[in-house]
Design an enzyme around this catalytic site. Structure first.
Site, PDB file in Angstrom:
ATOM      1  N   ASP A   1      77.763  43.520 108.835  1.00 35.15           N
ATOM      2  CA  ASP A   1      79.141  43.399 109.320  1.00 35.15           C
ATOM      3  C   ASP A   1      79.832  42.207 108.667  1.00 35.15           C
ATOM      4  O   ASP A   1      81.033  42.035 108.808  1.00 35.15           O
ATOM      5  CB  ASP A   1      79.113  43.230 110.850  1.00 35.15           C
ATOM      6  CG  ASP A   1      80.509  43.198 111.462  1.00 35.15           C
ATOM      7  OD1 ASP A   1      81.321  44.095 111.117  1.00 35.15           O
ATOM      8  OD2 ASP A   1      80.810  42.280 112.249  1.00 35.15           O
TER       9      ASP A   1
ATOM     10  N   GLU B   1      84.481  37.661 101.942  1.00 27.63           N
ATOM     11  CA  GLU B   1      85.241  38.616 102.757  1.00 27.63           C
ATOM     12  C   GLU B   1      86.718  38.526 102.394  1.00 27.63           C
ATOM     13  O   GLU B   1      87.223  37.412 102.253  1.00 27.63           O
ATOM     14  CB  GLU B   1      85.026  38.320 104.244  1.00 27.63           C
ATOM     15  CG  GLU B   1      83.588  38.566 104.657  1.00 27.63           C
ATOM     16  CD  GLU B   1      83.338  38.374 106.153  1.00 27.63           C
ATOM     17  OE1 GLU B   1      84.295  38.231 106.913  1.00 27.63           O
ATOM     18  OE2 GLU B   1      82.160  38.368 106.536  1.00 27.63           O
TER      19      GLU B   1
ATOM     20  N   CYS C   1      75.091  40.735 111.786  1.00 30.33           N
ATOM     21  CA  CYS C   1      76.430  40.678 112.387  1.00 30.33           C
ATOM     22  C   CYS C   1      76.768  39.210 112.671  1.00 30.33           C
ATOM     23  O   CYS C   1      77.591  38.918 113.544  1.00 30.33           O
ATOM     24  CB  CYS C   1      76.478  41.468 113.691  1.00 30.33           C
ATOM     25  SG  CYS C   1      76.289  43.238 113.471  1.00 30.33           S
TER      26      CYS C   1
ATOM     27  N   HIS D   1      83.531  43.138 109.262  1.00 29.93           N
ATOM     28  CA  HIS D   1      83.544  42.008 110.225  1.00 29.93           C
ATOM     29  C   HIS D   1      84.201  42.412 111.560  1.00 29.93           C
ATOM     30  O   HIS D   1      85.192  41.826 111.982  1.00 29.93           O
ATOM     31  CB  HIS D   1      84.242  40.783 109.612  1.00 29.93           C
ATOM     32  CG  HIS D   1      83.811  39.482 110.260  1.00 29.93           C
ATOM     33  ND1 HIS D   1      83.638  38.301 109.558  1.00 29.93           N
ATOM     34  CD2 HIS D   1      83.509  39.166 111.553  1.00 29.93           C
ATOM     35  CE1 HIS D   1      83.274  37.336 110.383  1.00 29.93           C
ATOM     36  NE2 HIS D   1      83.188  37.846 111.610  1.00 29.93           N
ATOM     37  N   LEU D   2      83.576  43.413 112.184  1.00 29.66           N
ATOM     38  CA  LEU D   2      84.130  43.948 113.435  1.00 29.66           C
ATOM     39  C   LEU D   2      83.387  43.460 114.674  1.00 29.66           C
ATOM     40  O   LEU D   2      83.717  43.869 115.784  1.00 29.66           O
ATOM     41  CB  LEU D   2      84.048  45.487 113.411  1.00 29.66           C
ATOM     42  CG  LEU D   2      84.907  46.218 112.387  1.00 29.66           C
ATOM     43  CD1 LEU D   2      84.733  47.734 112.530  1.00 29.66           C
ATOM     44  CD2 LEU D   2      86.379  45.859 112.577  1.00 29.66           C
TER      45      LEU D   2
ATOM     46  N   ASP E   1      63.506  30.978 116.865  1.00 28.50           N
ATOM     47  CA  ASP E   1      64.604  30.020 116.958  1.00 28.50           C
ATOM     48  C   ASP E   1      63.951  28.653 117.140  1.00 28.50           C
ATOM     49  O   ASP E   1      63.181  28.468 118.084  1.00 28.50           O
ATOM     50  CB  ASP E   1      65.490  30.355 118.176  1.00 28.50           C
ATOM     51  CG  ASP E   1      66.747  29.498 118.222  1.00 28.50           C
ATOM     52  OD1 ASP E   1      66.672  28.288 117.912  1.00 28.50           O
ATOM     53  OD2 ASP E   1      67.814  30.031 118.553  1.00 28.50           O
TER      54      ASP E   1
HETATM   55  C1  MLT Z   1      83.390  34.606 115.569  1.00 27.41           C
HETATM   56  O1  MLT Z   1      82.839  33.717 114.931  1.00 27.41           O
HETATM   57  O2  MLT Z   1      83.925  34.383 116.652  1.00 27.41           O
HETATM   58  C2  MLT Z   1      83.430  36.000 115.046  1.00 27.41           C
HETATM   59  O3  MLT Z   1      82.747  36.141 113.866  1.00 27.41           O
HETATM   60  C3  MLT Z   1      84.802  36.552 114.923  1.00 27.41           C
HETATM   61  C4  MLT Z   1      85.699  35.698 114.108  1.00 27.41           C
HETATM   62  O4  MLT Z   1      85.409  35.377 112.972  1.00 27.41           O
HETATM   63  O5  MLT Z   1      86.736  35.302 114.641  1.00 27.41           O
END
Ligand code: MLT
Length: 293
Positions: free
Chosen positions: A255, A260, A229, A279-280, A170
Site C-alpha cells: 500500500d 509516492e 501497509c 496508500h489507502l 518488536d
Molecule cells: C498515517 O501515517 O497516518 C497514514 O499513513 C496516512 C497518512 O499518510 O496520512
C-alpha cells in the site's frame, strides 16, 4: 493565534478550530515548498496530513511557529530534529486510523491469499477461470507481525479471529504483553523463516529503512506472502523485485512505496503476484474524521 492548514482536513476538525474566537484559520492546500516557506512565517500553528513536507528549510523560516499537528500517524514528513531545535512541538494522532489501517492490512492479506484483484481483473476481461485463481487459507497459518504497536497488535487480534497463529517481532515488546495479546514473541530471524504471511507495522526511520532486504528475503519460505501497509522504504523495493523475480516468496501486497505516487515504470507493477493500492491504509471516512478531530 494564526493557524495554517496545508493539507485537506475533514470538516469535523475544521469546525472545532473555527469555533475558537482567538483562532484565525487559513486553508492553503497544495503549496509548493517555496510557497509554504514564504507564508509560514506568519503562522503560530500548522496542521498537515502526509502531503506537506516540513523540512529544516521550512522550519528555518517559521519564526512564530509553536506547534505542528499531524493528522495521522507517520511523522516521517516532519524533520523532528529541526523542529525540536526551533522549539516547535510536533504532535500526531496516534490512534485515529488504527482500525482503518489494520482492516486494510487484513484486506491485503485476504486479497493476496485468494487472488481477488487478479480474479476481478480476469472477469472484467470477460473470462471465467476457476482454476488459475485457486488460493490458500489463512486458518492455521503463521502470521509474522513486524512492529507490534497499535496497528500491529490490532492486525494480530483480527488475524487470530481467522485462526492464525501470530508471531511478533518488536524490540520494545515485553513477554508479558505478548502473553496478554496471545502472540508468540520471536527474534526477527525466526519470524522471517517460520511465517506464512509477514506484515510490516514499523514507522519509517533511519533504523527501519530497508529493514527487509536481500538477506531477509533469503530467510523467508518460498510460500511466504509479504504485506506492507506501513511505509515505503521499510522493505527495499530493489530486494523485493529480486525476490519476486527469483521466486523467493509467493507474493506481496503493497500500500506504500519508496516513491509516492508510485512511478508508472516501477518494476513492481509487472508482477501479477504483487498487489498494489495507492496508500489507502488510513483512507476511510471514519479515520479521516478521527484524525481531523
Ligand atoms: C498515517 O501515517 O497516518 C497514514 O499513513 C496516512 C497518512 O499518510 O496520512
Amino acid at each position: 493565534m494564526k493557524i495554517l492548514i496545508s493539507d485537506k482536513l475533514a470538516d469535523e476538525g475544521l469546525d472545532i478550530l473555527k469555533a475558537v474566537e482567538d483562532f484565525e484559520v487559513d486553508c492553503k492546500f497544495g503549496l509548493l515548498p517555496e510557497e509554504l516557506k514564504a507564508v509560514i512565517k506568519d503562522y503560530h500553528g500548522l496542521i498537515i496530513r502526509s502531503g506537506t513536507k516540513v523540512t529544516a528549510d521550512i522550519l528555518d523560516a517559521a519564526d512564530q511557529l509553536k506547534v505542528i499537528g499531524r493528522a495521522g500517524v507517520g511523522m516521517d514528513n516532519v524533520d523532528l530534529k529541526a523542529a525540536t531545535k526551533k522549539g516547535v512541538i510536533a504532535m500526531n494522532t496516534p490512534s485515529g486510523n488504527t482500525t482503518a489501517t489494520a482492516e486494510h492490512t487484513m484486506g491485503m492479506i485476504l486479497a493476496l491469499a485468494r487472488n481477488i484483484p487478479q480474479a476481478y481483473a480476469s472477469m472484467k476481461a470477460g473470462k471465467w477461470d476457476r482454476t488459475k485463481f485457486r488460493g490458500v487459507e489463512l486458518h492455521g497459518k503463521k502470521l509474522g507481525v513486524i512492529g507490534f504497536g497499535r496497528i500491529g497488535s490490532t492486525v494480530a487480534k483480527f488475524a487470530k479471529a481467522f485462526g492464525m497463529e501470530v508471531l511478533a517481532y518488536d524490540p520494545f515488546l515485553s513477554m508479558e504483553i505478548a502473553d496478554q495479546k496471545g502472540v508468540v514473541m520471536v527474534a526477527m530471524e525466526a519470524l522471517l523463516s517460520q511465517s506464512d504471511y509477514i506484515t510490516m507495522h514499523v514507522p519509517k526511520s533511519s533504523e527501519t529503512r530497508n529493514l527487509i532486504s536481500d538477506k531477509e528475503f533469503g530467510l523467508m519460505k518460498k510460500t511466504a506472502r509479504v504485506v506492507n501497509c506501513a511505509r515505503g522504504g521499510v522493505i527495499s523495493e530493489a530486494a523485493l523485485v529480486k525476490a519476486l523475480e527469483e521466486g523467493k516468496i509467493a507474493g506481496c501486497a503493497l500500500d506504500v512505496f519508496e516513491q509516492e505516487p508510485l512511478p508508472l515504470d516501477s518494476p513492481l507493477l509487472k508482477f501479477d503476484n504483487c498487489i498494489v493500492t495507492p496508500h489507502l491504509g488510513a483512507a476511510t471516512s471514519e479515520a479521516k474524521v478521527n484524525v481531523a478531530i
